[in-house]
Write an enzyme that holds these catalytic residues in place. Sequence first.
Site, PDB file in Angstrom:
ATOM      1  CB  ILE A  65      69.513 -59.931 -36.962  1.00  0.00           C
ATOM      2  CG1 ILE A  65      69.773 -60.428 -38.392  1.00  0.00           C
ATOM      3  CG2 ILE A  65      70.842 -59.837 -36.206  1.00  0.00           C
ATOM      4  CD1 ILE A  65      70.302 -59.357 -39.309  1.00  0.00           C
ATOM      5  CB  CYS A  66      67.082 -60.364 -31.816  1.00  0.00           C
ATOM      6  SG  CYS A  66      67.114 -62.056 -31.242  1.00  0.00           S
ATOM      7  N   GLY A  67      69.596 -59.698 -30.497  1.00  0.00           N
ATOM      8  CA  GLY A  67      70.828 -59.720 -29.710  1.00  0.00           C
ATOM      9  C   GLY A  67      71.469 -61.096 -29.655  1.00  0.00           C
ATOM     10  CG  PHE A 107      72.645 -64.357 -38.279  1.00  0.00           C
ATOM     11  CD1 PHE A 107      73.344 -65.555 -38.290  1.00  0.00           C
ATOM     12  CD2 PHE A 107      72.316 -63.755 -39.487  1.00  0.00           C
ATOM     13  CE1 PHE A 107      73.699 -66.151 -39.492  1.00  0.00           C
ATOM     14  CE2 PHE A 107      72.673 -64.343 -40.685  1.00  0.00           C
ATOM     15  CZ  PHE A 107      73.362 -65.548 -40.686  1.00  0.00           C
ATOM     16  CB  ALA A 109      73.452 -58.566 -33.629  1.00  0.00           C
TER      17      ALA A 109
END
Length: 536
Positions: A65-67, A107, A109
């Site tokens: 998950i990152c931005g 994803f 986030a």
Amino acid sequence: MRIGIASDHAGFALKKQLKEALKDTGHAVVDFGPFSLSPKDDYPDFTVPLARAVAQSKVERGIAICGSGVGACIAANKVQGVRAALISDYFSAHQGVEDDNMNVICFGAQVISYALAWDLTRAFLTAQFVRSTRTIDPNESRKKRMKEYKYLIIGGGMTAASAVYGIREIDSIGSIGLISAEADAPYNRPPLSKALWKGEALDSIWRDLKSKKVEIHLRTIAKEIDLKRKRVACENEEIYCYEKLMLATGVRPKQLPFGDDSIIYFRTVSDYRNLRALTGTAKRIAVIGGGFIGSEIAAALTMNGKEVTMIFPGESIGDRIFPRDLSQFINQFYKQKRVELFSGEKIIGLEKKGNQYSVKTANQKDIIADGIVAGIGSLPNIELAQAANIATKDGILVNEFMRTSNQDVYAAGDVAIFYNPSLAKQIRVEHEDNANTMGSLAGRNMAGKNDPYLHLPFFYSDMFELGYEAVGELDSRLETISDWKKPFEEGVVYYLKNDRVRGVLLWNVWKQVDAARELIAEPGPFTPSNLKGRLK
Ligand SMILES: Cc1cc2nc3c(=O)[nH]c(=O)nc-3n(C[C@H](O)[C@H](O)[C@H](O)COP(=O)(O)OP(=O)(O)OC[C@H]3O[C@@H](n4cnc5c(N)ncnc54)[C@H](O)[C@@H]3O)c2cc1C
């Protein structure tokens, strides 16, 4: 299955939520990050260790998950043996899951809600990798995601469960849907801070809904009510249609502006599990708050062998509801039980020091603890109602039949403001008797009855071996008359305003709740001489 999970600072909150949700699935979760919580020195390839672990079969699947999700996906796909896909909406995701043999999902986030991310994670973890192409017709899929209920309840607490019982008393066949943000089906909250710490089994708390033919949608957050089309849209993109809707959204704990997930804001069974787990390793626990939750949890932890420090802004425990002498007695009583008290202390910061925390107060106190739990008040969950233009104040306004300003929408429990004839004013009550009684009455009314809610709810609490029941307004700013059989051990406190009794505290005095209600309904005038000995 072993699942690896990693995030950068931007994905940290979503990662935390997914990890919490994964706890109950039986999968083992291995956390690969974040490497930094600060955007300043972010680690761009945080996905690499996770992707390598997938390629080497140390974990079977990975979640990154990152931005935006893009960086994570690119980095993961550079590792041989990894097939990572960026997932940002339902349909592409399902195609990805079903068509591909992907072993890492990524994803963004900032572009995906928690509910959707959780939904997709579940699909990812249960998908059979068939390597065949399959087209999903979005319209067909959307239809599947729209359900109709005669009665729809938003909320998964005691009020919601009681509403189901109420509906079923009148209508044995009408379909009922229940949407709850929680991961657990409805349960009784009071044992979380009492009986479960005195040896009662966790199994004892669940509300029995098995025979009630209700479809329960857990981890589902209602995000919008469309009053015209009588539909509720949820964060996971499910849509539920209703004939009658009930808002039993309760309250959420107030939080401090710092500390994040270091502090357990105690309200749910998940918080109970976390606190239980903490007691496995922690010796010293700081309890923030000197009200109901704080005093009960402090007693429960002390009885379970923990060194407890209570920190609260008031002069003494329960000083907002008890007369001064009683509340000061409770302070002494807790000290005798070896609870360390920091009264008159406002918390201004929290620091992690190795495995411990340091709680800073405005009076420059520095309190060290292995874990922190807080009960510092609550906020009613009224935003859904507000956004739909349903009348609200510090709660959702209902009439005597529990109807809101919209004909087909009811509200009850902790979130509802109602007029109580005995007190001749509007009140909102955050207690069990109100949740159960009002919830079932609202359920019956939704199913066709038209009974008014005239009940004055009682409440109770336990602090070590002390216990009480109470009715009406317990406000230490009111005039109080204490009638002790044995000072601070057994007796009755009457709360008065304009010569009328507004509230009654039954301190280790039992079976007097109905008599107390009658007293509050009486016009008076009341004085110390005609009240002493009235209830015993
Ligand atoms: C630890 C503890 C101990 C207690 N002890 C006592 C006691 O000793 N005596 C007493 O009288 N009372 C006690 N209470 C208070 C009592 O438990 C509450 O009054 C009661 O639980 C309120 O029930 P509710 O269903 O109205 O609200 P809640 O319990 O707050 O439930 C609301 C539910 O709605 C869900 N929800 C909210 N918004 C959404 C949304 N948009 N979509 C989907 N779901 C949503 C929430 O996740 C939650 O499941 C205690 C409470 C706690 C927390």
